[in-house]
Design an enzyme around this catalytic site. Structure first.
Site: not given
Length: 523
Positions: A26-27, A29, A48, A71, A278, A397
């Site tokens: 991204g710009s 970075e 990502e 980003h 669960h 999960g």
């Protein structure tokens, strides 16, 4: 020449062994990657969540912190599902994200993250946007040490785009011990309980394999002739599933756990929660007359464990210490776990037959990364794992981990063959990982179990009041063609519908040592 933030951070990354950068560009970075060093590797993920999943698999495979670059706010948002999974997996990971230039932050600029530090919480161990540019390198160093300290996990650093070229100093080298020990009196209490036990049981979890305690747990189990159960929802294999003392897998249901552990007088949970549930349950957490002990590397897990005695520290060091206490109470070996009935071929092959065939073709040291929740009970019966570091899945999960994690594991274990075992529904969460695997030339066979539905939800529906035959909305998945999707990303693919073709298809795919995909039509 003046040292910059970029120079100092790259120096740290070299010293920490974080020279593989898992990222989607991204710009904000870009300055980090100007004149990218030749000894570094940029591992591109096309989304990502895929980036973080790859970094997770790599960190687990290498037992070192991985480095992630995202980003700004949108990239971190896309990655949050797998950041949550990394948190649950206790995966060490330094996550960085770009931020807009400091000078325009007061004006809420385009691509700024207005609450960058808050965005990834609560699923990172530490989150910071350094107050000054020169504070970025020390923040990266602190993030690394925190990520590696138990319980390991991801950390987050937000870095404004104009910080990279600002002056900074190199961060001095340090030695930070990352091993903690359980208090000796607690280990002594556990050792005496095991010695006095008439029918002990061990419940092993993912931290056994994470901490390199596989052989030590085998030694302890054999020393006491203790039955060994796999903890509910464990993300790793932590005991050889063909061993005479292996009893099977505990479900994530309180009453069923108590029933299976009935008759044991001492239960020692090693590297696992006691216990993961669960669904709602009632009654005691352990059988009547049983005493529960626990060794965990996670203080939070020890804090919420409902009963018993917990020790916090290194799994490997603790089990090794327990194995030095020779038992005085001789006991007979428990009966061996009953093998499942052999699966036979059928017109539309069963999942049991498919996984049985995979087990017959793959080598014991081949690695399986799995994300097929509805098939997991069948896998536990028909696809045994017998060596350390040969099985990975998510502790969270949450879906979207398996495919990119297979890429990271293959990068972290060069030369090893990897099978990525996926359900059709879970495959679509991070399917971009196929492209990354093919571009990197990794020996991964993606196996898609296509039953044309979210089977886990349909199977689980009766727990929530659905009658037999009731429609479960949003769980049918017709007309998906995974071979076409793979071929569109440059990956060879084959569809297998006949049981008679399955063994040969597995043999060819695994022997190819390249990225390929098998789509299996299953019941």
């Amino acid at each position: 020449m003046q040292t910059t933030v970029r120079d100092s951070v790259l120096d740290l990354m070299r010293r920490f062994g974080m020279t593989s950068v898992f990222a989607n560009p991204g710009s904000t970075e870009l300055p980090l990657f100007r004149n990218f060093p030749s000894d570094f590797r940029y591992v591109l993920g096309l989304q990502e969540a895929t980036v973080v999943g790859m970094a997770d698999g790599y960190a687990q495979a290498t037992r070192r912190a991985s480095f992630v670059n995202l980003h700004s706010a949108a990239g971190v948002g896309n990655a949050m599902g797998n950041i949550f999974t990394a948190h649950k997996n206790q995966t060490p990971m330094v996550i960085t994200a770009g931020q807009q230039a400091r000078s325009i932050l007061p004006f809420s600029p385009f691509l700024a993250s207005n609450q960058a530090v808050e965005l990834p919480k609560p699923y990172v161990k530490w989150s910071v946007e350094p107050a000054r540019a020169e504070d970025v390198p020390p923040a990266i160093a602190r993030a690394y040490y925190l990520a590696m300290l138990p319980p390991r996990g991801p950390v987050f650093v937000s870095i404004p785009v104009d910080d990279w070229d600002r002056p900074a100093e190199y961060v001095p080298a340090r030695d930070v011990s990352t091993e903690l020990r359980v208090q000796p009196d607690t280990l002594e209490k556990i050792a005496h309980a095991l010695d006095a036990s008439q029918r002990p049981a061990l419940v092993v979890g993912g931290a056994v394999d994470r901490d390199g305690a596989w052989d030590d747990v085998i030694r302890l189990a054999e020393l006491h002739n203790a039955r060994v159960w796999a903890a509910p929802m464990s993300g790793r294999c932590s005991f050889p599933e063909d061993h005479r003392l292996f009893a099977g897998f505990l479900p994530a249901h309180r009453e069923n756990i108590v029933a299976l552990l009935s008759g044991h007088d001492v239960i020692l949970a090693i590297g696992a929660p006691a216990f993961t549930y669960h669904v709602e349950g009632d009654g005691p957490h352990v059988p009547d007359g049983a005493a529960l002990y626990q060794i965990t590397d996670n203080p939070e897990t020890a804090a919420w464990t409902p009963v018993g005695t917990s020790g916090v520290g290194s799994i490997r060091l603790s089990v090794r210490e327990l194995a030095t206490h020779r038992p005085t109470n001789a006991r007979e070996a428990p009966g061996k776990r009953r093998a499942p009935q052999r699966a036979e071929p059928s017109t539309v092959m069963s999942v049991a037959y498919a996984l049985q065939a995979l087990g017959e073709v793959k080598r014991p040291d081949d690695i399986v990364v799995e994300e097929a929740p509805s098939a997991r009970p069948v896998m536990q019966a028909y696809l045994p794992f017998t060596q350390s570091e040969t099985f990975y899945t998510m502790d969270s999960g949450g879906l979207g981990y398996g495919m990119p994690a297979a890429v990271g594991v293959a990068l972290g274990k060069p030369g090893r063959r990897v099978v990525c075992l996926m359900g059709d529904g879970s495959s679509l969460y991070s399917i971009q990982a196929i492209w990354s695997a093919k571009q990197l030339g990794l020996p991964i066979t993606f196996v898609i179990l296509n039953n044309r539905r979210y089977a886990a939800l349909q199977d689980f529906a009766p727990v929530f009041g659905f009658a037999a035959g009731d429609a479960v909305q949003g769980t049918d998945l017709p007309d998906l063609d995974f071979c076409s999707l793979a071929i569109g990303m440059g990956c060879p693919a084959r569809k297998v519908g006949a049981a008679a073709d399955l063994h040969a298809a597995f043999e060819k795919a695994l022997a190819s040592n390249t990225t390929n995909l098998l789509e299996l039509d299953v019941q």
